[in-house]
Design an enzyme around this catalytic site. Sequence first.
Site, PDB file in Angstrom:
ATOM      1  N   ASP A   1       0.744  -1.281  -0.097  1.00 16.14           N
ATOM      2  CA  ASP A   1       0.004  -0.060  -0.057  1.00 16.14           C
ATOM      3  C   ASP A   1       0.884   1.040  -0.010  1.00 16.14           C
ATOM      4  OD1 ASP A   1      -2.169  -1.721   0.132  1.00 16.14           O
ATOM      5  OD2 ASP A   1      -2.562  -1.396   2.285  1.00 16.14           O
TER       6      ASP A   1
ATOM      7  N   LYS B   1      -3.985   3.513  -3.153  1.00 22.24           N
ATOM      8  CA  LYS B   1      -4.619   4.489  -3.860  1.00 22.24           C
ATOM      9  C   LYS B   1      -3.735   5.938  -4.086  1.00 22.24           C
ATOM     10  CE  LYS B   1      -8.629   7.511  -2.563  1.00 22.24           C
ATOM     11  NZ  LYS B   1      -9.149   7.649  -3.939  1.00 22.24           N
TER      12      LYS B   1
ATOM     13  N   MET C   1      -8.461   7.835  10.122  1.00 20.12           N
ATOM     14  CA  MET C   1      -9.091   8.483   8.698  1.00 20.12           C
ATOM     15  C   MET C   1     -10.323   9.304   9.040  1.00 20.12           C
ATOM     16  SD  MET C   1      -9.515   4.476   7.227  1.00 20.12           S
ATOM     17  CE  MET C   1     -10.148   3.574   8.622  1.00 20.12           C
TER      18      MET C   1
END
Length: 500
Positions: free
Chosen positions: A36, A58, A173
Amino acid sequence: MSAGIVYLVGAGPGDPGLMTARSLELIVAADVIVHDRLIPRDALAPARGDAEVLYVGKEPGSASVPQDEIAQLLIERAREGRIVVRLKGGDPFVFGRGGEEAEALAEAGIPFEVVPGVTAGVAAPAYAGVPVTHRDDASAVAFVTGHEDPDKGEDSLDYEALARFPGTLVFYMGVKALPTITERLIAAGRDSGEPTAVVERGTLPDQRTVASTLGEVAGAVSEAGIRPPAVTVVGPAAARRERIAWVENRPLHGKRVVVTRARAQASELAGRLAVLGAEPIELPAIRIEPRIDSKEVRRAIESLHSYALVCLTSPNGVRLLFEAMEAQGRDARALANATVAAIGPGTAAALRERGVIADVVPARFVAEALVEDLSKLELNGKPVLVARAAEAREVLPEALRELGAEVDVVALYETLAEQPDPDAIERAAESDYVTFTSSSTVRNFTEALPEDIAAGARIVSIGPVTSEAAREAGLAVDVEADRHDIDGLVEALLADAANS
Ligand code: SAH
């Protein structure tokens, strides 16, 4: 074909020192690494050159690889008989979707292991001086996601329960949703005056913390421009930071310092700077190429016993002289007849490590000072050896010749320009300091790198000779060490940082 295996590995919150021994071992062993975005810098450095490295995180502004595709990828690679490391930030089972991947592997009959990691929700607060549990303040801790799965509907977090929770709440988050989170917690009954801290890029060199109250933290965070990744810690333990904060109190916290020494020697300086809170950027300008196989070196070693004086000018010189001696079956006793002179405490220390106490160490660590001390020795007509770098200055041999000595100069090594690493160059562009520990680092640094690389950075030099080289290369020296060794350089840098 042997059966493959998948390791679901936590890489910790960002500080490479918080990677587990097991994670490093597996990165070395991996045939395939699937990772990641939030993994420590250089986490992949120990990977084998032929390992397949796949990024599935991402990219800002675009979608990440769908979860089932990642699981499929792991399964396929394992079925090819490969050792697959699935590397995730923090802990794989704390908001890392490691649970889903493990289930997919189990279902497909693929052997797997889980390697827990240090999770950001514990480590970032710890680096900010917040203990997530405390005997007086918090007998429980809850890890909460601030970014709900949209499929689960708006309100799947039970704010009533969170408001009542008897301990510390740690939100992952949750930067964007912080206003909503705090509002709802307060609406559900949590005290708006409760201490709250937000830790951005916890455990990384540029970690920042905003300390506030539950009612005011969202405003404070937007004002400070806090961006992900960050965790939010709600609870009385967050106030402990006032006494415990340590990372952000270190004298060089947040300072980027470029280290231009040869890679082999950079780690000592880099380590010292890191302990003081700086982010060292190793951008070696030079590398040391041994030349101990030459005829002249071999001849000098053979006749070491006949020299009245042996001069060493750098720790590298000492190391390579001993390597050259060893190659010819000699040891420190070969120096028994000679007076031994060392330029600088680093050179003297390198000699001491090898059982030789230097007889002459000049008070000021430049060649001119050594000459002054050596003039006290009776050298007229005596054989003297100067063992040093190929491209060194002539001050020392010339002065010895003037004293009547018969001087042999041998080159133990050459300093060559190092190929600059593009990643380090990019990081160096925003540095606060650039350190130079020798003239050759200055010359090669300014020759090999873009002219404006150090624009904005303060230039730190180990001593007058290095400073002179810097000025010649067009750099303004801001800080010069009083003591011309690594300790002295670090001291001077610290004093400068304290004043700026
Ligand atoms: N598995 C990870 C969490 C992944 S979710 C773990 O156990 O830590 C990603 C969230 O983790 C980020 O949005 C942020 O809230 C948190 N996070 C990860 N690294 C962080 C860091 N260095 N400092 C603060 N928060 C971090």
